[in-house]
Design a protein around this motif. Structure first.
Motif, PDB file in Angstrom:
ATOM      1  N   SER A 275      74.319 -42.340  10.500  1.00  0.00           N
ATOM      2  CA  SER A 275      74.092 -42.175   9.077  1.00  0.00           C
ATOM      3  C   SER A 275      75.294 -41.523   8.405  1.00  0.00           C
ATOM      4  N   ASN A 404      74.906 -44.259   3.499  1.00  0.00           N
ATOM      5  CA  ASN A 404      74.456 -43.199   2.614  1.00  0.00           C
ATOM      6  C   ASN A 404      75.323 -43.234   1.363  1.00  0.00           C
ATOM      7  N   PRO A 413      69.833 -41.814   3.866  1.00  0.00           N
ATOM      8  CA  PRO A 413      69.853 -43.134   3.239  1.00  0.00           C
ATOM      9  C   PRO A 413      68.476 -43.780   3.190  1.00  0.00           C
TER      10      PRO A 413
END
Length: 485
Positions: A275, A404, A413
């Motif tokens: 992420s 993200n 996200p």
């Protein structure tokens, strides 16, 4: 072409359609001698579906009688069908026999059509009968009772001869067909739905006697080979995959990252989300993971953005040249352009690629490709949870990148429930500007293992990525040495 009886219907053999995905949806095929209605709006694909089944059965030596309620010849119909690979002109007029019931309907009404059907089924020893244009019969019926009697006569002769029957009906005719819905053995509904500026074709099993089916709408595509149905992932698979996750680690491909996880890598059989926002190093970490692919641990890259050629160039710049692995057949790339993809088609392509290659290291770049697909917004967490379960069940260890859009460390996200359903492990990535641009990473979660909680720097050296203490990286590494996704 007739299969063994299903466990839920002893003594009733199946007639598989051989249409990709459809038999899975309807529980293995139509029941032999059953009468089924295929209904939908004009252009939904009813005639293509019926002809595809007809020619598939005929190619296996099963006689088919295809009856239309139209006055025109069948030359135009066959001209349209000739565009599909399933069409074989050599199978016409036998074992695929086309006949019009228009004159029989005009001269003798519904009893005249029944007599025609009985005669053709008997003459050609049909194992499949298609009646295209049921709405014409409904319009000609004097009452609902006469229409029910018409369907009852067809059912009786289908049972007597062992012939499976498909009745094609249009939804938006002047007179809606409804009287016979309670009489047929099954109803398949074809639709073309509008989803914002896009359109998606779907198939729904409204009714199916004597069989367990996958309920809800399933997307399908009409292509050069005909219709392909993509069973909705959430309804297609339900078994628990937890046993697939092992307490031993699979190397991340980055020694420093392996050392941060007590078992020495990602738990085997787990799903890890990388992420971070664009440029934080997600793809670079994934390519390092694939660089450890071997004959015993084949790798698969499934992506939407960069082409395989460009990714191979990137791997060389990272110091982990993947080309030799591709040449050796232990690393495979599956790439589809970012755009209007069908959600379940993407899932099917991914899972089939894993099965076909035997991949044990799977890198999916990225989640945004699924999010851009038709129907994702309505399904979101349920789809992702089902996809993650299938990845675990495959036995592969999987990485998925999640973009993200915020530079804030604490933001995700995905919603927290969706992220929890999707992943077993989370690697968080960030870019900070201090005396230089710094790529930082930390572990947010690892299932089945202890892990180091400290924030580290991600540094690109001549031999690949390294994970180092933040203070060390600031003192010894220049900005140009840092990873750049």
């Amino acid at each position: 072409m007739t299969s063994n009886p299903s466990p839920g219907t002893p003594g009733l053999p199946r007639v598989p359609t051989a249409i990709p995905g459809l038999d899975e949806v309807i529980g293995g095929g139509f029941l032999k001698s059953g009468v089924y209605m295929v209904q939908g709006t004009p252009g939904a694909g009813k005639t293509i579906l019926a002809n595809q089944i007809s020619f598939t059965l005929a190619a296996a030596g099963k006689p088919v009688v295809y009856v239309t309620m139209l006055a025109e010849s069948h030359a135009r119909l066959m001209q349209h069908m000739s565009a599909f690979s399933f069409f074989d002109e050599s199978l016409v007029p036998e074992p695929v026999y086309y006949v019009s019931a228009f004159n029989a309907l005009r001269n003798g009404g519904l009893p005249g059509v029944v007599n025609l059907l009985r005669g053709e089924m008997r003459t050609h020893k049909a194992q499949l009968l298609v009646l295209d244009g049921l709405v014409m019969a409904a319009n000609a019926a004097a009452s609902d009772e006469s229409l029910k009697l018409f369907i009852s006569d067809i059912q009786a002769h289908s049972t007597l001869t062992g012939c499976t029957t498909l009745l094609l009906a249009s939804d938006d005719a002047d007179r809606p067909v409804s009287a016979e819905h309670t009489m047929v053995d099954g109803i398949l509904s074809l639709r073309e739905c509008r989803l914002g500026p896009r359109r998606e074709r779907t198939l729904d099993v409204v009714k199916f006697r004597g069989s367990s089916t996958l309920r809800g709408a399933h997307s399908f595509r009409i292509g050069a080979s005909g219709i392909t149905v993509y069973p909705r992932l959430e309804s297609a698979r339900r078994d628990s995959p937890d046993a697939a996750i092992k307490s031993c680690g699979l190397s991340t491909g980055i020694a420093g990252l392996d050392h941060l996880i007590e078992i020495g890598g990602y738990p085997q059989g787990s799903v890890t989300v990388l992420s971070g926002y664009s440029g934080s190093g997600k793809t670079s970490i994934g390519l390092h993971f694939l660089a450890r692919a071997t004959a015993d641990e084949p790798g698969l890259f499934f992506g939407f953005y960069e082409s395989p050629e460009f990714l191979l160039q990137i791997s060389r710049s990272l110091g982990v040249d993947l080309q030799p692995l591709v040449d050796a057949g232990v690393l495979h790339f599956v790439w589809q352009p970012y755009g209007e993809n069908l959600l379940d088609e993407l899932a099917a392509r991914l899972l089939e690629s894993i099965r076909h290659t035997g991949a044990k290291r799977v890198f999916i770049d990225g989640l945004g490709g699924f999010a851009a697909a038709t129907a994702y917004e309505a399904r979101d967490g349920g789809f992702l949870a089902s996809l993650a379960n299938e990845l675990r069940r495959s036995g592969a260890t999987s990485l998925i990148t999640a973009e993200n859009t915020s530079a804030e460390r604490s933001s995700f996200p995905l919603s927290t429930p969706t992220m929890s359903a999707l992943c077993d492990n989370i690697i968080r990535l960030d870019v900070q500007i201090e005396r230089s641009v710094q790529h930082r990473m930390w572990i947010g979660k690892v299932r089945n293992s202890r892990y180091d909680l400290r924030v580290r720097d991600l540094v690109l050296t001549a031999t690949g990525l390294e994970v180092v203490d933040c203070a060390t990286s600031v003192d010894s590494t220049t900005a140009k040495d840092r990873t750049n996704e």
